[in-house]
Design a protein around this motif. Sequence first.
Motif, short mmCIF file in Angstrom:
data_model
loop_
_atom_site.label_atom_id
_atom_site.label_comp_id
_atom_site.label_asym_id
_atom_site.label_seq_id
_atom_site.Cartn_x
_atom_site.Cartn_y
_atom_site.Cartn_z
N ALA A 281 10.07 -7.78 -2.44
CA ALA A 281 10.04 -6.36 -2.78
C ALA A 281 11.17 -5.61 -2.08
CB ALA A 281 8.69 -5.76 -2.40
N LEU A 285 15.03 -3.25 -3.32
CA LEU A 285 15.26 -1.82 -3.08
C LEU A 285 16.72 -1.47 -3.33
CD1 LEU A 285 13.24 -1.24 0.23
CD2 LEU A 285 12.55 -0.65 -2.11
N VAL A 361 10.80 3.77 -2.32
CA VAL A 361 9.87 2.74 -2.80
C VAL A 361 9.22 3.12 -4.14
CG1 VAL A 361 9.41 2.03 -0.42
CG2 VAL A 361 7.81 3.58 -1.54
N GLU A 363 9.78 2.68 -7.18
CA GLU A 363 9.62 1.73 -8.28
C GLU A 363 8.92 0.43 -7.90
OE1 GLU A 363 13.41 1.27 -10.14
OE2 GLU A 363 13.60 3.45 -10.29
N SER A 364 8.48 0.33 -6.66
CA SER A 364 7.88 -0.94 -6.22
C SER A 364 6.36 -0.88 -6.30
CB SER A 364 8.31 -1.23 -4.78
OG SER A 364 7.62 -2.34 -4.30
N THR A 366 4.67 -3.34 -4.69
CA THR A 366 4.27 -4.02 -3.45
C THR A 366 4.48 -3.13 -2.24
OG1 THR A 366 4.83 -6.12 -4.46
CG2 THR A 366 4.72 -6.08 -2.06
#
Length: 579
Positions: A281, A285, A361, A363-364, A366
């Motif tokens: 993850a 980035l 973060v 779009e993550s 996790t």
Amino acid sequence: MKFTELAANLDKMEATRSRNELVRILSDVYRASAADELEPLTYLIQGRLAPFFEPVEIGLGQMLLITAIAMAYGAPKEEVIKLNRQAGDLGLTAQRLAPASHRESPSVVEVHQRLSQIAAAGGAGSMQKKLDGFTSLLGDVDSVSAKHLVRMTLGKMRLGIGDPTVLDAMSFAKRGDRSLRPILEAAYNRTSDLGLIARTLWDSAEAGLEKLKVRAGHPLRPQLAERLPNPEAVIKKLGTVGVQPKYDGLRVQIHKEGGKVSIFSRNLESMTEMFPELVDAASGLKVQSVILDGEAIAYNPESEEYVPFQETTARRRKEGIQEFAARAPMRAFVFDVMFRDGSDLTPMHYEQRFEIVKELVRESDTLMTAPLMTTDSADVLTRELLDNISRGLEGVVAKRLDSPYQAGARNFNWVKLKRNTSGQLTDTIDVVLLGYYRGKGKRAEFGAGALLAGVYDGDKDEFVTISKLGTGLSDQGWRAIHQRLASLEVAEKPARVNSTFVPDAWLEPAIVVEVLADEITPSPRHTAGMTGDGPGFALRFPRIVSLRTADKKPEDATSVREIREMFEQQRQPGRGRSG
Ligand code: ATP
């Protein structure tokens, strides 16, 4: 400096029971060293080849070392094993078997280089290479050097020097007093690298230390949270606060530097291998370099439940990480950012740092942001606390919105509020095991009847006693703990332990245990917080809750300063019961 000279000084350190003396001897060693010797020297005295956060291991365990000693000194392996059993210390065993040597000793730098080559050996035939390398090194040093060389390789120095002692020694070497300690400590909080600090101090003095900044790839010491008794006290002291759930997982500092991701634990150990999901993850980035702070917790996607802390930490075992990752994937709830694309963000206000976290973060799936709400009302804060507890979380952390990220500090930038436990204290205490009593009857069967436990005094780099522990463990638990104690037993009280109690066996301070108690009381016998004429502190009705070896070093145990604060808080009249 020749290695034999260092070894002679290590012998002096081993012999002394006085901390001032430890500092003095070590400062002499620093003073006598050349600039290029400072880094290797600093790592070696800690039983390391590199700073703690770099996962460099020499990779020679006890059995291979026994083989190396046998080969180097032409003794049968059985004899080495027998002597080691008698001495209980492989370093001493090597010293006894080593012939009196009149050879020229290698330098500290050379020994460090040769050990680093041994550590670097990998692939087919690497064990043999390591063994040969170490055997030949043993053959080149005198007997006292052999003792310390073996202990360094095992990472068991038995010297009782912690980081504050090393910093004091540097200050004494340069100034003749402790006056450099604050600036050294600040640099240490930003870089976590004692070797780098020694070299910088000698190369470019205080100005150089100030220029040592936070950078990706080098963990900084985490900001820690203070305690207050209840939501009212939090609002009274901090005014408007940001409130976040308090997740009961593992603290993770996530570093991305170009294509490389590293993850560090609360005590700055490298944990990159343990969290493949987080590494993936973080790699994704959209930044060149970044440092994030958060809490990793295993999460069950079907039931949408957080997995208990114990199961999260079960991953520390190297086997089955992939299987764990599939069964209970980790998420990290990210609550802070300290560095991004070359800029140190720690001086920025929390509110602004948190905006950057959200953007980073977004779009993550996790890496998730720990939700933040803002309030200046004790009622709202109480409601948040109860709500989070009912959702299975540990409580909340209240944060000052205009605070910088203060590496290594435990202050009121962050305040933790947890569910009130049955007794009076609102938080558990992390103690270090310092000794044990053999016990009678059934307990004696398990090998330990009661444990002598202490807390840490960071100013003095000393462990002071606070309680004896006898409850909270199952029969099985007692047996298991005794096995671990056996390997930590030492013949005499370690130099850093300050105690009026004399247990049946002393232990090297290593095991951290989480304890719940009803109250902190004054004690004329325990040394925690004891001043010249004032009493110390003791725990009333302590019981063991869990072992904290996964993420706490002994120096990360609860400090004397925290115990004193908790003692004062529990006496505040009209204290609420909710926090
Ligand atoms: P400490 O880390 O303060 O020495 P500890 O490890 O026993 O003590 P706690 O006292 O329970 O932990 O609380 C602090 C810890 O809470 C942090 O180190 C972090 O791991 C965890 N934590 C969970 N959620 C948050 C959050 N939202 N913000 C900050 N810390 C959090």
